[in-house]
Design an enzyme around this catalytic site. Structure first.
Site, PDB file in Angstrom:
ATOM      1  N   ASP A   2     -18.410  -1.180 -29.887  1.00  0.00           N
ATOM      2  CA  ASP A   2     -17.225  -0.790 -30.648  1.00  0.00           C
ATOM      3  C   ASP A   2     -17.296   0.687 -31.063  1.00  0.00           C
ATOM      4  O   ASP A   2     -18.383   1.201 -31.338  1.00  0.00           O
ATOM      5  CB  ASP A   2     -17.115  -1.681 -31.887  1.00  0.00           C
ATOM      6  N   TRP A   7     -14.453   7.581 -31.421  1.00  0.00           N
ATOM      7  CA  TRP A   7     -15.247   8.676 -30.833  1.00  0.00           C
ATOM      8  C   TRP A   7     -14.324   9.693 -30.168  1.00  0.00           C
ATOM      9  O   TRP A   7     -14.486  10.898 -30.330  1.00  0.00           O
ATOM     10  CB  TRP A   7     -16.216   8.079 -29.808  1.00  0.00           C
ATOM     11  N   HIS A  19     -13.442   5.319 -23.930  1.00  0.00           N
ATOM     12  CA  HIS A  19     -13.877   4.186 -23.096  1.00  0.00           C
ATOM     13  C   HIS A  19     -14.706   4.679 -21.910  1.00  0.00           C
ATOM     14  O   HIS A  19     -15.697   4.061 -21.533  1.00  0.00           O
ATOM     15  CB  HIS A  19     -12.665   3.396 -22.604  1.00  0.00           C
ATOM     16  N   LEU A 113     -33.384  -7.358 -14.929  1.00  0.00           N
ATOM     17  CA  LEU A 113     -32.556  -7.519 -16.135  1.00  0.00           C
ATOM     18  C   LEU A 113     -31.233  -8.147 -15.723  1.00  0.00           C
ATOM     19  O   LEU A 113     -30.642  -7.745 -14.718  1.00  0.00           O
ATOM     20  CB  LEU A 113     -32.305  -6.157 -16.802  1.00  0.00           C
TER      21      LEU A 113
HETATM   22  C1  IPE Z   1     -14.286  -0.233 -27.563  1.00  0.00           C
HETATM   23  O1  IPE Z   1     -14.024   0.366 -28.764  1.00  0.00           O
HETATM   24  C2  IPE Z   1     -14.028  -1.700 -27.480  1.00  0.00           C
HETATM   25  C3  IPE Z   1     -13.263  -2.154 -26.277  1.00  0.00           C
HETATM   26  C4  IPE Z   1     -12.357  -3.097 -26.381  1.00  0.00           C
HETATM   27  C5  IPE Z   1     -13.506  -1.606 -24.956  1.00  0.00           C
HETATM   28  P1  IPE Z   1     -12.608   0.408 -29.475  1.00  0.00           P
HETATM   29  O2  IPE Z   1     -11.529   0.680 -28.493  1.00  0.00           O
HETATM   30  O3  IPE Z   1     -12.428  -0.838 -30.294  1.00  0.00           O
HETATM   31  O4  IPE Z   1     -12.787   1.665 -30.432  1.00  0.00           O
HETATM   32  P2  IPE Z   1     -12.261   1.865 -31.926  1.00  0.00           P
HETATM   33  O5  IPE Z   1     -12.712   0.678 -32.731  1.00  0.00           O
HETATM   34  O6  IPE Z   1     -10.779   1.976 -31.850  1.00  0.00           O
HETATM   35  O7  IPE Z   1     -12.927   3.129 -32.357  1.00  0.00           O
HETATM   36 MG    MG Z   2     -12.750  -1.350 -32.239  1.00  0.00          MG
END
Ligand code: IPE
Ligand code: MG
Length: 223
Positions: A2, A7, A19, A113
């Site tokens: 998350d 970011w 992403h 893994l």
């Molecule tokens: C990635 O983070 C989670 C996914 C669904 C790929 P977010 O998209 O939830 O990022 P924030 O929470 O808005 O910062």
């Molecule tokens: Mg999020």
């Protein structure tokens, strides 16, 4: 995983770039887990609820997954990674389903893994689909034990997780592995996922080693 959107926002970039950076962070963490002897890594890539996001973000994520498979599949294979997808594949596009099948079949012989990618996954979905499968298999009600139902869960091939890490500062499960985390240790990190690196992984592992795991029993005492 998350915090991708935040970011990107901090850098005045569209969420998609977060992403994208998240995929690169994942590849590094897979290597860090291999280096540390971790045999199972399960990541929450797309939840059953993420369809609620704006359609351009959803399609951006789907495209990114396809791009990530074509960019990193050979590398993952060479690293000894076995890829398994957990989640409802019915709702994803034929193209993505084909990419998942290819990722799984081309890495099926690897065992260093296992990377379980939870995609269109929800913990409640998993419990319901397992129950449905058990019923369809003709399991009588009195034989439907915890162990029996576990055989039908999406993660039946993997042990229950020892450690659950959530990045991005949120302190909740958000419908991830509900059934499997009964005795899992939780670690919540304020790192946004693209910033999560091997140092933060080591901090999580160090915290894990401080925990006193009793699994509902009592601690063994010594004279
Ligand atoms: C990635 O983070 C989670 C996914 C669904 C790929 P977010 O998209 O939830 O990022 P924030 O929470 O808005 O910062
Ligand atoms: Mg999020």
């Amino acid at each position: 995983m998350d915090g991708n959107g935040r970011w990107a926002k901090k850098r005045f970039l569209p969420r998609f770039f977060g992403h994208k950076a998240g995929v690169d962070a994942l590849v590094k963490i897979v290597q860090a887990c291999i280096d540390r002897g971790i045999e199972h890594l399960t990541v929450f890539a797309f939840s059953s609820e993420n369809w609620k996001r704006p359609s351009d973000e959803v399609s951006g994520l789907m495209g990114l997954v396809l791009a990530a498979v074509s960019r990193y599949l050979a590398k993952m294979g060479a690293m000894g990674v076995r890829i398994r997808i957990v989640g409802d594949r019915d709702a994803v596009s034929d193209k993505l389903r084909a990419a998942w099948n290819e990722a799984e079949s081309s890495t099926a012989h690897n065992s260093k893994l296992t990377l379980n990618v939870a995609f269109n996954y929800g913990g409640r979905w998993d419990i319901v689909q397992a129950t449905r499968k058990a019923i369809a298999a003709g399991v009588p009600a009195e034989e439907l034990t915890e162990a029996k139902l576990s055989e039908f869960m999406a993660m039946a091939h993997a042990p229950d997780p020892d450690l659950f890490i959530r990045t991005g500062g949120e302190v909740r499960i958000s419908n991830f592995l509900l059934w499997q985390v009964a005795y899992t240790e939780f670690f919540f990190s304020d790192c946004l996922w693209p910033e999560f690196d091997e140092h933060e992984l080591d901090a999580a592992i160090a915290a894990f080693h401080e925990r006193d795991r009793r699994f509902g029993g009592v601690k063994e005492t010594t004279a």
